[in-house]
Design a protein around this motif. Sequence first.
Motif, PDB file in Angstrom:
ATOM      1  N   HIS A 134      46.334  33.266  48.203  1.00  0.00           N
ATOM      2  CA  HIS A 134      45.703  34.556  48.524  1.00  0.00           C
ATOM      3  C   HIS A 134      44.688  34.438  49.679  1.00  0.00           C
ATOM      4  O   HIS A 134      44.600  35.323  50.526  1.00  0.00           O
ATOM      5  N   GLY A 164      38.175  41.755  51.554  1.00  0.00           N
ATOM      6  CA  GLY A 164      37.772  43.163  51.428  1.00  0.00           C
ATOM      7  C   GLY A 164      36.455  43.512  52.108  1.00  0.00           C
ATOM      8  O   GLY A 164      36.326  44.569  52.726  1.00  0.00           O
ATOM      9  N   ALA A 188      36.074  44.655  55.718  1.00  0.00           N
ATOM     10  CA  ALA A 188      36.293  46.056  56.110  1.00  0.00           C
ATOM     11  C   ALA A 188      34.961  46.741  56.386  1.00  0.00           C
ATOM     12  O   ALA A 188      34.926  47.873  56.884  1.00  0.00           O
ATOM     13  N   THR A 197      41.239  44.584  52.965  1.00  0.00           N
ATOM     14  CA  THR A 197      41.320  44.689  51.503  1.00  0.00           C
ATOM     15  C   THR A 197      42.737  44.252  51.078  1.00  0.00           C
ATOM     16  O   THR A 197      43.650  44.188  51.909  1.00  0.00           O
TER      17      THR A 197
HETATM   18  O1  KG4 Z   1      39.911  41.282  49.199  1.00  0.00           O
HETATM   19  P1  KG4 Z   1      39.660  42.335  48.187  1.00  0.00           P
HETATM   20  O2  KG4 Z   1      40.385  43.640  48.345  1.00  0.00           O
HETATM   21  O3  KG4 Z   1      39.965  41.809  46.746  1.00  0.00           O
HETATM   22  C1  KG4 Z   1      39.672  40.502  46.359  1.00  0.00           C
HETATM   23  O4  KG4 Z   1      40.418  39.577  46.738  1.00  0.00           O
HETATM   24  O5  KG4 Z   1      38.621  40.358  45.686  1.00  0.00           O
HETATM   25  O6  KG4 Z   1      38.078  42.608  48.147  1.00  0.00           O
HETATM   26  C2  KG4 Z   1      37.527  43.573  47.299  1.00  0.00           C
HETATM   27  C3  KG4 Z   1      36.043  43.635  47.548  1.00  0.00           C
HETATM   28  C4  KG4 Z   1      35.302  44.523  46.564  1.00  0.00           C
HETATM   29  O7  KG4 Z   1      34.198  43.804  46.059  1.00  0.00           O
HETATM   30  C5  KG4 Z   1      34.863  45.712  47.384  1.00  0.00           C
HETATM   31  O8  KG4 Z   1      33.630  46.281  46.940  1.00  0.00           O
HETATM   32  C6  KG4 Z   1      34.728  45.092  48.764  1.00  0.00           C
HETATM   33  O9  KG4 Z   1      35.782  44.159  48.849  1.00  0.00           O
HETATM   34  N1  KG4 Z   1      34.854  46.076  49.856  1.00  0.00           N
HETATM   35  C7  KG4 Z   1      33.879  46.339  50.746  1.00  0.00           C
HETATM   36  C8  KG4 Z   1      34.357  47.378  51.586  1.00  0.00           C
HETATM   37  N2  KG4 Z   1      35.631  47.684  51.185  1.00  0.00           N
HETATM   38  C9  KG4 Z   1      35.906  46.877  50.123  1.00  0.00           C
HETATM   39  N3  KG4 Z   1      32.646  45.828  50.877  1.00  0.00           N
HETATM   40  C10 KG4 Z   1      31.870  46.315  51.859  1.00  0.00           C
HETATM   41  N4  KG4 Z   1      32.258  47.303  52.700  1.00  0.00           N
HETATM   42  C11 KG4 Z   1      33.489  47.846  52.610  1.00  0.00           C
HETATM   43  N5  KG4 Z   1      33.861  48.810  53.460  1.00  0.00           N
END
Ligand code: KG4
Length: 390
Positions: free
Chosen positions: A119, A325, A328, A358
């Motif tokens: 991942h 994530g 982003a 994400t």
């Molecule tokens: O990579 P991801 O989709 O899933 C994992 O592998 O964990 O990351 C999800 C994380 C969540 O904690 C979410 O709150 C954060 O990414 N996230 C962000 C934003 N979009 C998603 N954090 C800060 N700003 C964003 N725009």
Amino acid sequence: MIILAIETSCDDTCIAILKIKNQKSKVKSFEVLSNVVSSQVKVHRKYGGVYPFLAKREHQKNLPLVLQKALKGAKLLLGKIDLIAVTVGPGLEPCLWVGVNFAKNLAKKLKIPIVPVNHIEAHIAANFIGRNSKFNQDPFSISWVAPSRPFEKGRTGEQILNSKNLFPAICLIVSGGHTQLILMKEFRKYKILGETRDDAAGECLDKVARILGLGYPGGPAIAKESAKLKESSFGKFQATADFLPNLQKLPRPMIYQKNYDFSFSGLKTAVLYKARDMRPEETKRREFVQQMCQEVQQAIIDVLIYKTLRAAKEYRVKTIMLGGGVAANEELRKQLKLKIVNCKLKINFLVPPKNLCTDNAAMVAIAAYFRWLKRKDWKKIEANANLGII
Ligand code: KG4
Ligand code: ZN
């Protein structure tokens, strides 16, 4: 060649279909034919985080529907797929197994090979999917349209990066499950320089959002609230008045420590203590919530940027790549780019489009393709919640 990729490591059920064009020629190009993400946010919102066994059930329910949608979007029948890719870890074990078993059944039914994908490597590979991106395997080079190169202001158009001007690279992977600084010495050769000792950056944002009553996922909610503060006159005033007694300053954990590790759980505790010391109605005040959002987001960004740039200098890297994530986050993207420009280092800065930061399966497909180029016979495909990148 057409790759169908499956990603179920956390709470998003994702299937993407990627076409590798010009298979026979040295220079190949990639086209994402479809990239379906079925979010479980609504299911997990009431728990303020991901509830693994609920996520597993949702993946089981969603995968057949997401597959139909992905095939429809790509205007393809299953018989046209040449290779199956699946995330095998790291992630939530019950969730990973749903994807792995689904992928295995599909590969068996179609009598086609299957490639296991890490991942974290997929989050890094998301940097290589761009508009009209092309890949030359030998010698390794990759080109895409207009990725940002901060030291060449205003440059647009096709850019070619090869092993000589791309590596070594530093990859900062920031997500809900991981915060890692990875040195990529050359293509697919990784060394973890540091990682979080407790909560990941995204996890911290999610927990703080919960404390502040902002719901799940926390990252986007916190980004929205801090942007509001920046725009408001209150924010403008505050920016010039750092000495204000009511300013809610938070620590920058481990920022000056010589290692490349992170620790974010103290930030969440600091917010919790501040809220505890106040009357409940005060903690609901817009100013308090927005200030906390701005501070927690900025504290995380400060630490991430400081350590990434220090690693970039120490290892004399040619590229910084972002992924996960939290990549982003507009402020993180903007501020890191600005710092790279200001420190006058000739460093490429790559960051995937927001929808590929994400979780998604397009990144899994491209990572699988790079793996498949080196190895084609994957027999034992198993989920591994703690899978390392090397
Ligand atoms: O990579 P991801 O989709 O899933 C994992 O592998 O964990 O990351 C999800 C994380 C969540 O904690 C979410 O709150 C954060 O990414 N996230 C962000 C934003 N979009 C998603 N954090 C800060 N700003 C964003 N725009
Ligand atoms: Zn992820």
